[in-house]
Motif scaffolding. Structure first.
Motif, mmCIF file in Angstrom:
data_model
loop_
_atom_site.group_PDB
_atom_site.id
_atom_site.type_symbol
_atom_site.label_atom_id
_atom_site.label_comp_id
_atom_site.label_asym_id
_atom_site.label_seq_id
_atom_site.Cartn_x
_atom_site.Cartn_y
_atom_site.Cartn_z
ATOM 1 N N SER A 1 -72.633 -70.664 43.295
ATOM 2 C CA SER A 1 -73.143 -71.295 44.501
ATOM 3 C C SER A 1 -72.634 -70.593 45.748
ATOM 4 N N GLU A 2 -71.693 -69.651 45.583
ATOM 5 C CA GLU A 2 -71.180 -68.906 46.720
ATOM 6 C C GLU A 2 -72.236 -67.937 47.263
ATOM 7 N N THR A 3 -73.216 -67.560 46.465
ATOM 8 C CA THR A 3 -74.269 -66.660 46.909
ATOM 9 C C THR A 3 -75.294 -67.448 47.711
ATOM 10 N N THR A 4 -75.571 -66.969 48.921
ATOM 11 C CA THR A 4 -76.574 -67.607 49.758
ATOM 12 C C THR A 4 -77.694 -66.613 50.022
ATOM 13 N N ALA A 5 -78.764 -67.082 50.621
ATOM 14 C CA ALA A 5 -79.901 -66.213 50.924
ATOM 15 C C ALA A 5 -79.473 -65.035 51.786
ATOM 16 N N ALA A 6 -78.545 -65.252 52.700
ATOM 17 C CA ALA A 6 -78.102 -64.184 53.589
ATOM 18 C C ALA A 6 -77.351 -63.097 52.826
ATOM 19 N N ASP A 7 -76.812 -63.416 51.644
ATOM 20 C CA ASP A 7 -76.045 -62.458 50.852
ATOM 21 C C ASP A 7 -76.918 -61.540 50.000
ATOM 22 N N VAL A 8 -78.196 -61.846 49.879
ATOM 23 C CA VAL A 8 -79.063 -61.163 48.926
ATOM 24 C C VAL A 8 -79.788 -60.000 49.607
ATOM 25 N N PRO A 9 -79.674 -58.787 49.037
ATOM 26 C CA PRO A 9 -80.351 -57.636 49.640
ATOM 27 C C PRO A 9 -81.866 -57.718 49.453
ATOM 28 N N ASP A 10 -82.591 -57.100 50.387
ATOM 29 C CA ASP A 10 -84.050 -57.058 50.305
ATOM 30 C C ASP A 10 -84.481 -56.336 49.032
ATOM 31 N N GLY A 11 -85.615 -56.739 48.474
ATOM 32 C CA GLY A 11 -86.149 -56.067 47.301
ATOM 33 C C GLY A 11 -87.220 -56.877 46.611
ATOM 34 N N LEU A 12 -87.787 -56.290 45.586
ATOM 35 C CA LEU A 12 -88.812 -56.901 44.746
ATOM 36 C C LEU A 12 -88.159 -57.316 43.437
ATOM 37 N N ILE A 13 -88.388 -58.542 43.021
ATOM 38 C CA ILE A 13 -87.907 -59.012 41.721
ATOM 39 C C ILE A 13 -89.123 -59.377 40.887
ATOM 40 N N THR A 14 -89.239 -58.740 39.730
ATOM 41 C CA THR A 14 -90.362 -58.972 38.832
ATOM 42 C C THR A 14 -89.832 -59.523 37.514
ATOM 43 N N CYS A 15 -90.419 -60.634 37.091
ATOM 44 C CA CYS A 15 -89.987 -61.305 35.867
ATOM 45 C C CYS A 15 -91.165 -61.401 34.905
ATOM 46 N N ALA A 16 -91.151 -60.561 33.870
ATOM 47 C CA ALA A 16 -92.175 -60.626 32.823
ATOM 48 C C ALA A 16 -91.627 -61.481 31.695
ATOM 49 N N MET A 17 -92.429 -62.429 31.244
ATOM 50 C CA MET A 17 -92.026 -63.341 30.172
ATOM 51 C C MET A 17 -92.996 -63.191 29.005
ATOM 52 N N PRO A 18 -92.735 -62.211 28.102
ATOM 53 C CA PRO A 18 -93.627 -62.013 26.958
ATOM 54 C C PRO A 18 -93.533 -63.163 25.954
ATOM 55 N N ASP A 19 -94.616 -63.356 25.232
ATOM 56 C CA ASP A 19 -94.731 -64.435 24.244
ATOM 57 C C ASP A 19 -94.482 -65.792 24.899
ATOM 58 N N TYR A 20 -95.043 -65.949 26.089
ATOM 59 C CA TYR A 20 -94.862 -67.155 26.900
ATOM 60 C C TYR A 20 -95.303 -68.396 26.139
ATOM 61 N N ASP A 21 -94.440 -69.378 26.135
ATOM 62 C CA ASP A 21 -94.666 -70.665 25.475
ATOM 63 C C ASP A 21 -94.960 -70.485 23.985
ATOM 64 N N GLY A 22 -94.356 -69.424 23.397
ATOM 65 C CA GLY A 22 -94.494 -69.190 21.964
ATOM 66 C C GLY A 22 -95.795 -68.549 21.542
ATOM 67 N N VAL A 23 -96.622 -68.119 22.495
ATOM 68 C CA VAL A 23 -97.916 -67.515 22.163
ATOM 69 C C VAL A 23 -97.755 -65.994 22.137
ATOM 70 N N SER A 24 -97.806 -65.421 20.952
ATOM 71 C CA SER A 24 -97.640 -63.982 20.772
ATOM 72 C C SER A 24 -98.700 -63.214 21.551
ATOM 73 N N GLY A 25 -98.263 -62.210 22.275
ATOM 74 C CA GLY A 25 -99.187 -61.362 23.023
ATOM 75 C C GLY A 25 -99.488 -61.844 24.433
ATOM 76 N N VAL A 26 -99.057 -63.052 24.796
ATOM 77 C CA VAL A 26 -99.301 -63.571 26.145
ATOM 78 C C VAL A 26 -98.049 -63.343 26.984
ATOM 79 N N THR A 27 -98.222 -62.629 28.110
ATOM 80 C CA THR A 27 -97.112 -62.379 29.022
ATOM 81 C C THR A 27 -97.448 -62.972 30.377
ATOM 82 N N VAL A 28 -96.580 -63.831 30.876
ATOM 83 C CA VAL A 28 -96.705 -64.387 32.224
ATOM 84 C C VAL A 28 -95.693 -63.661 33.091
ATOM 85 N N THR A 29 -96.126 -63.241 34.278
ATOM 86 C CA THR A 29 -95.248 -62.515 35.187
ATOM 87 C C THR A 29 -95.161 -63.257 36.516
#
Length: 149
Positions: free
Chosen positions: A24-52
């Motif tokens: 909780s010590e990390t605040t928005a002001a502490d975070v450097p600018d950038g792009l964060i991409t989160c790929a979640m393959p086999d989303y909800d247990g469905v093989s071949g489905v990726t939610v990003t």
């Protein structure tokens, strides 16, 4: 200088988290600018489905990102019910409820880059959504030509 200092502070917060300090010590002001991409393959247990899910961190704020039009935008309209996007306790926290009443909640730990997802359907309790074990979000630089709304 500000951006360099933010990197040092965020790195320190990440190292502190490894040593057992509260994230909780990390605040928005502490975070450097950038792009964060989160790929979640086999989303909800469905093989071949990726939610990003993609996020832009810029000037201490978090926004959604569309690579289709290279645009960072606010997820929620001011005062919109069932919608939030921000940094809480060292993590990106996003909540969205669709017009049909389906709720989605995501949490991205900025130190470990782990992501968790939950879903709520009308009349049902919230449940955790699974995806391929070991999936991690990745951090990159801000995209060239990024449009920020």
């Amino acid at each position: 200088m500000r951006r360099g200092l933010a990197v040092i502070v965020a790195t320190g917060a990440g190292l502190a988290a490894c040593g057992g300090a509260a994230q909780s010590e990390t605040t928005a002001a502490d975070v450097p600018d950038g792009l964060i991409t989160c790929a979640m393959p086999d989303y909800d247990g469905v093989s071949g489905v990726t939610v990003t899910q993609s996020f832009i961190l810029i000037d201490g704020r978090v926004k959604r990102y569309s690579d289709f039009n290279n645009q960072a935008f606010d997820l929620c309209a001011p005062g919109q019910d069932g919608c939030s996007l921000g940094i809480e306790d060292g993590a990106i926290a996003m909540t969205y409820t669709s017009p049909k009443g389906v709720g989605s909640r995501y949490r991205v730990d900025l130190a470990s880059m782990d992501m968790e997802a939950w879903e709520t359907k009308p009349g049902e309790a919230e449940r955790r959504v699974s995806f391929a074990k070991g999936s991690k979000c990745v951090r990159g630089p801000l995209p060239e030509g990024l449009k920020v709304n």
